[in-house]
Design an enzyme around this catalytic site. Structure first.
Site, mmCIF file in Angstrom:
data_model
loop_
_atom_site.group_PDB
_atom_site.id
_atom_site.type_symbol
_atom_site.label_atom_id
_atom_site.label_comp_id
_atom_site.label_asym_id
_atom_site.label_seq_id
_atom_site.Cartn_x
_atom_site.Cartn_y
_atom_site.Cartn_z
ATOM 1 C CG HIS B 67 -1.590 1.293 1.510
ATOM 2 N ND1 HIS B 67 -2.607 1.815 0.721
ATOM 3 C CD2 HIS B 67 -1.385 2.210 2.483
ATOM 4 C CE1 HIS B 67 -2.980 2.985 1.210
ATOM 5 N NE2 HIS B 67 -2.264 3.253 2.278
ATOM 6 C CG ASP B 96 6.365 18.372 -26.281
ATOM 7 O OD1 ASP B 96 6.747 17.843 -25.201
ATOM 8 O OD2 ASP B 96 5.522 17.851 -27.001
ATOM 9 C CD1 TRP B 132 6.121 3.742 3.928
ATOM 10 C CD2 TRP B 132 7.483 4.426 2.293
ATOM 11 N NE1 TRP B 132 6.476 5.044 4.184
ATOM 12 C CE2 TRP B 132 7.312 5.494 3.205
ATOM 13 C CE3 TRP B 132 8.300 4.620 1.179
ATOM 14 C CZ2 TRP B 132 7.918 6.733 3.033
ATOM 15 C CZ3 TRP B 132 8.911 5.871 1.006
ATOM 16 C CH2 TRP B 132 8.716 6.903 1.930
ATOM 17 C CB SER B 160 10.686 6.633 -14.111
ATOM 18 O OG SER B 160 9.587 7.468 -14.342
ATOM 19 C CB SER B 161 11.701 9.949 -10.147
ATOM 20 O OG SER B 161 10.555 9.247 -9.780
ATOM 21 C CG HIS B 244 12.029 15.112 5.794
ATOM 22 N ND1 HIS B 244 10.963 14.732 6.584
ATOM 23 C CD2 HIS B 244 11.797 16.364 5.405
ATOM 24 C CE1 HIS B 244 10.142 15.771 6.682
ATOM 25 N NE2 HIS B 244 10.625 16.775 5.986
ATOM 26 C CD GLU B 246 9.486 10.457 -2.434
ATOM 27 O OE1 GLU B 246 10.424 10.850 -3.168
ATOM 28 O OE2 GLU B 246 8.382 10.117 -2.872
ATOM 29 C CE1 TYR B 248 9.858 18.264 4.503
ATOM 30 C CE2 TYR B 248 8.046 19.726 3.965
ATOM 31 C CZ TYR B 248 8.845 19.109 4.901
ATOM 32 O OH TYR B 248 8.620 19.326 6.222
ATOM 33 C CB SER B 259 -0.438 28.684 -5.562
ATOM 34 O OG SER B 259 0.055 28.297 -4.300
ATOM 35 C CG HIS B 293 11.727 14.790 11.638
ATOM 36 N ND1 HIS B 293 11.847 15.906 10.869
ATOM 37 C CD2 HIS B 293 10.929 13.958 10.931
ATOM 38 C CE1 HIS B 293 11.171 15.758 9.742
ATOM 39 N NE2 HIS B 293 10.602 14.584 9.751
ATOM 40 C CG HIS B 294 11.434 10.503 9.389
ATOM 41 N ND1 HIS B 294 10.116 10.427 9.012
ATOM 42 C CD2 HIS B 294 11.948 11.554 8.717
ATOM 43 C CE1 HIS B 294 9.860 11.387 8.130
ATOM 44 N NE2 HIS B 294 10.954 12.082 7.934
ATOM 45 C CB THR B 319 4.765 25.018 6.344
ATOM 46 O OG1 THR B 319 6.030 24.375 6.157
ATOM 47 C CG2 THR B 319 3.683 24.193 5.706
ATOM 48 C CE LYS B 322 3.981 27.106 -0.447
ATOM 49 N NZ LYS B 322 4.773 27.904 -1.385
ATOM 50 N NE ARG B 441 3.671 3.681 10.834
ATOM 51 C CZ ARG B 441 4.473 4.308 9.995
ATOM 52 N NH1 ARG B 441 5.344 5.165 10.473
ATOM 53 N NH2 ARG B 441 4.422 4.077 8.710
#
Lengths: 383, 516, 186
Positions: B67, B96, B132, B160-161, B244, B246, B248, B259, B293-294, B319, B322, B441
């Site tokens: 998942h 293009d 994951w 790809s990314s 991390h 990632e 963002y 926006s 922090h993880h 943040t 914004k 979890r």
């Protein structure tokens, strides 16, 4: 109608007033609902709870302000109400304001948080040291310097888990051996792991530390109230990550000393049992219990395993083959699949002898042979 | 010179057209979203009541792992890339993307990678089952045989990314219509530019960490194995150094979409454009120095723990800026609440809730009680579901009339929104409570005090899932609808994309448009 | 419709640079981060890593205080050896070189090789704990039934902060017999 409305308002305000008059009962009430963190039973856990509530109220305040403005805008500035769009689209002073104010709020929060963290990290001058080792899927507790060590496994009946009988009150939070510690003493927990990363967590003590194989972590708790405090493994560690709970029993110092000496005595008794000759029935019934606690999770209660992942015991080549090979598998584990752990170091000779006897005779295997604890000891020494 | 698209399957296999490729990314991500959603429903079905009813713990761990992987790498990221492909050339007045053939490759390796990843469910030993976040040694020494395919799939998806990101950077820097300075670009283009830099910086780190895993598993190295002088904690540091930024990467494009939408439906320009650019850049920069922090419970020296706590708290500032800017855009505007605006407003409110729970998580001593509980699950689902996913749906409803030339049914759009809104809040809000109350979890079964909220969450999940079927219906019905859209679609929207016909011609801006 | 050659050149330059960043970050992840992490561990004592062999210079014994050093032993996975410290703890003066022993017995019928990995708490004490000789520097082989007294010589640095009064040193014993066999057969 108005008087009815105002009467209910008065009643509401009165009850709110009574409620807020006792702030502690309010917090306890919320805790009873099971929606908030526990305050716990140590000075540090109360500290952590206070930090949590502080930051929570700051967040609520910020949310109220921001969402308040939004809801007002969504009502007052609707085109359908005839609102005409203004044209402003920047303001340096506003940007500075709402950068600086949050920054100040953060500093206000960071100061007590820093203080608490430094206190949590101070493990010095402990009075009792306990080495906590995470295994797949149970905990081992050793009292450093006391020669007391034992495993602690989930004791919930698998029938409860499989919905065959009703679930008990401490479903999934009960173990066969509690971790007993004295109150009003600084207890240090040295945490490590035997295989993969686990994490030892007891919410009432506000202690959570990762258990990392090959490395030691430490934390501490000073429990003020006697009681039973339950926790769980807090790092994914495989199949039964959700089935390896922790139960800490905090008792008076006197009771702790009594318990400690009883534990030492029973360890000596267990050593003596290795010499004893057991009957087949004694081995079989003990083995059934050992199987249920240690083997059934993977090999399943009916011994049929899970195809492709966990081999069956029923009719297996090992359980119906040479006894020595069966003993080797259970005592030393599998040489090519780490999922089958070595139970030699984990179980007593009595338990190993019983469970091998059980496996060879249950599930329709009916081999007729048996293993005595002394055979297991000799095997470990000679292989 | 310009001609229409080819016919048949070869059109799609060989296309180098940014609109075609954008559409393929979006359809792919929709399919992955539904598959990842089914896995989530398996999880929520098992967690409906205490006890093991539906799946065994082994398979449950495979569901939670898949998942996460499918949603992160198969749904959210490709959806944003799809939107980038469709909209960036239109928004900057370019014909293009800069590298159209590489663009084709960037897409087509994805279905291959995900077929391989999904096929692991049918392999001996099952699919990846280590979360994951795949911490070692659970993902190395104790992994099922399919781990090698997992690593291969991650490498392909990463390639790809990276290719997509390079394409985006180079397109934005080189192909803007003359007169479109950087500070005149729509914010969606800015946020994607910054996201692309993040991708280029950290996807190779992910490739590095899975390569080190591969070497530990197959070639006898000991990066993460204490016996050989390595350290499982090194895995966590390298993984989160990628991980991390990632997250963002998964939210900055959302900021760009919202926006674009809010000013249109507030009929007022975006408030504080320059601040928004600086805030996004600060967030991107800060995202590199907060990763641990993880890992607050892993046993870091107190100085490190404090550093990461302070840096993480700091991210709240840009943040917040914004959020205040979006609210100020709405304030004293002339608001209407079409479906894209509903999704965008829900984004601002619910993403803020997710951000605030993130602020709570940043307080390290308190995190000792939150870490690895459902409180964290609640936090990241709030920033990802009403955050990233809602922004994508907002973007789809906003731009679909431009893509296909037809208006969607407004009532059906609103029904989808409200069902999704109620469903997701029913699912994820109770998770704050059970997390605080002590539920860890990644467990397939739980003790009795967590039962009520889990039941509510499971009901919400099925409602949310059903709502997405409505979304699919809405999209398909719109494409086949007879209700034509105008060029502008909305009332005075800003942006070059609203100056081309609806549907947008196969080739647009073959001649650069004038920029005022 | 295609780009001007000027734009093409700029595009090519940027793509090359960005690809360079990609390669650099990959190299960074695999070849720079792990050693950087080790250096960090050395400096901060992260994870209680205690460093390699120590050469003592200018040692001054501080007789005014004592530090208690506790010894722990853990067997990893199914490691069957008996492995325990000879004494549970010892009090030492900072600067004083001390020798202790861990006792190991291989109870099986096979020759086996083990690797002991040390880990120390509190982390901030790790840089003040110096091993001049340690059984953890090398792999240890024991034949079937053989026992050994494994020596550890260490000095607690005389500059260890006053607040540190207890050091806990833990060794985890790993069975590396199979890994050695694999390496030898390759």
């Amino acid at each position: 109608m108005l008087s009815r409305v105002s009467r209910s308002y008065v009643r509401l305000l009165a009850s709110l007033g009574l409620w807020s008059a006792s702030a502690t009962t309010w917090a306890e009430e919320v805790e009873r609902w099971g929606v908030n963190m526990t305050q716990g039973v140590t000075p540090m856990s109360h500290n952590v709870y206070d930090l949590h509530m502080d930051i929570f109220w700051w967040c609520v305040g910020i949310g109220v302000v921001v969402f308040g403005v939004m809801f007002y805008t969504m009502i007052a500035h609707r085109k359908s109400k005839g609102a005409k769009a203004a044209n402003f689209h920047e303001s340096t002073s506003l940007e500075i304001l709402w950068t600086v104010i949050p920054f100040v709020i953060l500093i206000v929060m960071a100061i007590p948080a820093t203080k608490s963290l430094i206190e949590i990290y101070d493990t010095s001058e402990s009075e009792v040291d306990i080495l906590v080792t995470g295994y797949q899927w149970k905990w081992k507790y050793e009292y450093v310097g006391e020669d007391v060590s034992f495993f602690s496994s989930l004791s919930t009946d698998p029938n409860e888990i499989n919905n065959l009988v009703p679930k008990g009150a401490n479903y999934l939070l009960e173990v066969d051996e509690h971790l007993v510690i004295p109150i009003k003493k600084k207890v240090r927990f040295l945490v490590t792991a035997n295989d993969v990363i686990h994490a030892w967590w007891v919410p009432a003590l506000a202690v959570k530390r990762d258990a990392i194989p090959g490395f030691i972590n430490e934390s501490w708790a000073y429990v003020e109230e006697p009681g039973i405090y339950r926790g769980q493994c807090a790092e994914l560690c495989g199949k039964d990550h959700g089935f390896m709970p922790i139960v800490v029993e905090a008792v008076s110092e006197a009771d702790y000393e009594v318990w400690l000496s009883e534990k030492k005595a029973s360890a000596a008794k267990l050593k003596a049992l290795t010499e004893k000759e057991f009957t087949f029935d004694e081995l079989y019934s003990q083995g059934e219990q050992v199987y249920g606690k240690n083997c059934a999770a993977c090999h399943q209660p009916d011994g049929k395993g899970i195809s492709g992942t966990f081999p069956a015991i029923a009719g297996s080549a090992i359980a119906t083959g040479v006894l020595g090979e069966h003993m080797r598998m259970v005592i030393n584990g599998s040489s090519n699949n780490p999922m089958m752990a070595a139970f030699g170091p984990q179980l007593s000779e009595v338990d190993i002898a019983s469970v091998i006897t059980y496996q060879r005779n249950a599930f329709g295997n009916n081999m007729g042979d048996q293993v005595q604890p002394i055979d297991v000891l000799k095997f470990k020494q000679a292989k | 010179m310009a001609h229409g698209p080819a016919k048949g399957i070869t059109r799609w296999l060989y296309t180098t057209n940014h609109k075609d490729i954008g559409s393929m990314y979006l359809w792919f991500s929709l399919a992955m979203f539904l598959i990842g959603g089914v896995f989530a429903l398996v999880i929520r079905a098992e967690l409906f009541e205490p006890g093991l009813q539906i799946v065994d713990p082994e398979f449950f761990n495979q569901m939670t792992t898949m998942h996460g992987l499918i949603m992160v790498f198969g749904a959210v990221m490709p959806a944003f890339v799809g939107l980038a492909n469709w909209m960036i050339p239109l928004m900057i007045g370019a014909p293009d993307m800069a590298l159209p053939r590489m663009n084709n490759w960037s897409f087509w390796i994805l279905p291959f990678a995900f077929c391989m990843l999904l096929s692991t469910l049918f392999m001996d030993g099952g699919a990846p089952n280590f979360g994951w976040t795949f911490y070692a040694p659970l993902s190395t020494t104790y992994a099922p045989p399919s781990v090698t395919f997992f690593i291969f799939a991650v490498h392909i998806m990463g390639a790809s990314s990276i290719m997509g990101a390079i394409n985006i950077v180079v397109t934005i820097l080189n192909m803007r219509a003359p007169g479109m300075t950087m500070m005149k670009m729509p914010l969606f283009v800015w946020t994607w530019l910054i996201t692309a830099y993040l991708l280029i910086a950290v996807m190779p780190v992910l490739a590095g960490v899975v390569t080190m895993m591969l070497m530990d598993i197959n070639f006898g190295t000991s990066f993460f194995d204490a016996a050989g002088g390595g350290d499982p904690v090194l895995f966590q540091h390298v993984f989160w150094f990628f991980g991390h930024p990632e997250v963002y990467i998964m939210i900055l494009p959302a900021f760009g979409i919202v926006s674009a939408i809010i000013p249109t439906f507030a009929r007022k320009p975006l408030f504080g454009y320059a601040s928004m650019v600086y805030a996004t850049s600060s967030i991107a920069f800060l995202s590199f120095i907060v990763w641990a922090h993880h890992m607050f419970t892993v046993g870091m020296p107190v100085a490190g723990e404090l550093f990461f706590m302070y840096a993480t708290m700091l991210i709240a500032v840009p943040t917040g800026v914004k959020v205040f800017n979006w609210v100020s855009t709405m304030f004293r505007g002339s608001l209407t609440f079409e479906t894209p605006m509903l999704f965008s407003i829900a984004f601002v409110i619910l993403f803020t809730i997710g951000g605030l729970s993130g602020l709570m998580l940043s307080i390290a001593p308190a995190d000792f009680q939150y870490h690895d509980t459902y409180f964290v699950v609640a936090h990241f689902h709030y920033v990802l579901v009403p955050g990233a996913i809602f922004s994508i749906m907002a973007g789809v409803y906003y731009w679909l009339p431009k893509w296909c030339g037809n208006m969607y049914n407004e009532t059906m759009g609103k029904v989808h929104f409200w069902l999704a809104f109620i469903g997701l809040n029913l699912t994820f809000f109770p998770m704050h409570f059970v997390g605080l109350a002590g539920m860890p979890r990644r467990i397939p079964d739980y003790s009795l005090q967590f039962a009520d909220f889990n039941m509510i969450a499971s009901c919400g999940a099925f409602l949310f899932g059903a709502a997405q079927l409505l979304f699919v219906y809405n999209v398909v019905a719109t494409i086949r609808s007879k209700h034509k859209a105008t060029t502008e679609v909305w009332e005075n929207p800003e942006g070059l994309e609203w100056t081309v016909p609806s549907p947008a011609p196969y080739h647009t801006f073959t001649v650069a448009p004038p920029i005022k | 419709m295609s780009n001007t050659s000027e734009v093409q050149r700029s595009v090519t330059q940027q793509v090359t640079r960005l690809l360079g960043v990609v390669v650099a970050m990959f190299v960074f992840a695999i070849w720079v981060l792990p050693p950087l992490y080790d250096v960090f561990c050395d400096i901060t004592g992260l994870n209680g890593k205690t460093g390699g062999q120590y050469q003592a210079v200018n040692v001054v014994v501080d007789t005014s205080r004592q530090v208690r050093v506790q010894f722990l032993a853990t067997n990893n996975e199914g490691m069957p050896w008996q492995f325990a410290p000879e004494m549970a703890s010892i009090k030492v003066h900072p600067g004083e070189e001390v020798e202790v022993r861990y006792l190991a017995t291989n109870p099986t019928g096979l020759t086996m090789t083990a690797q002991a990995i040390p880990s120390l708490v509190p982390f901030k004490a790790a840089e003040y704990f110096h091993k001049t000789e340690c059984f953890c520097f090398n792999q240890q082989s024991l034949n079937a039934g053989e026992s050994a007294e494994l020596p550890l010589r260490f000095i607690v640095d005389q500059d260890i902060p006053k607040q540190v009064n207890t050091i806990t040193l833990s060794y985890t014993l790993f069975d590396v017999t199979a890994d050695i066999a694999l390496a030898q057969s390759n």
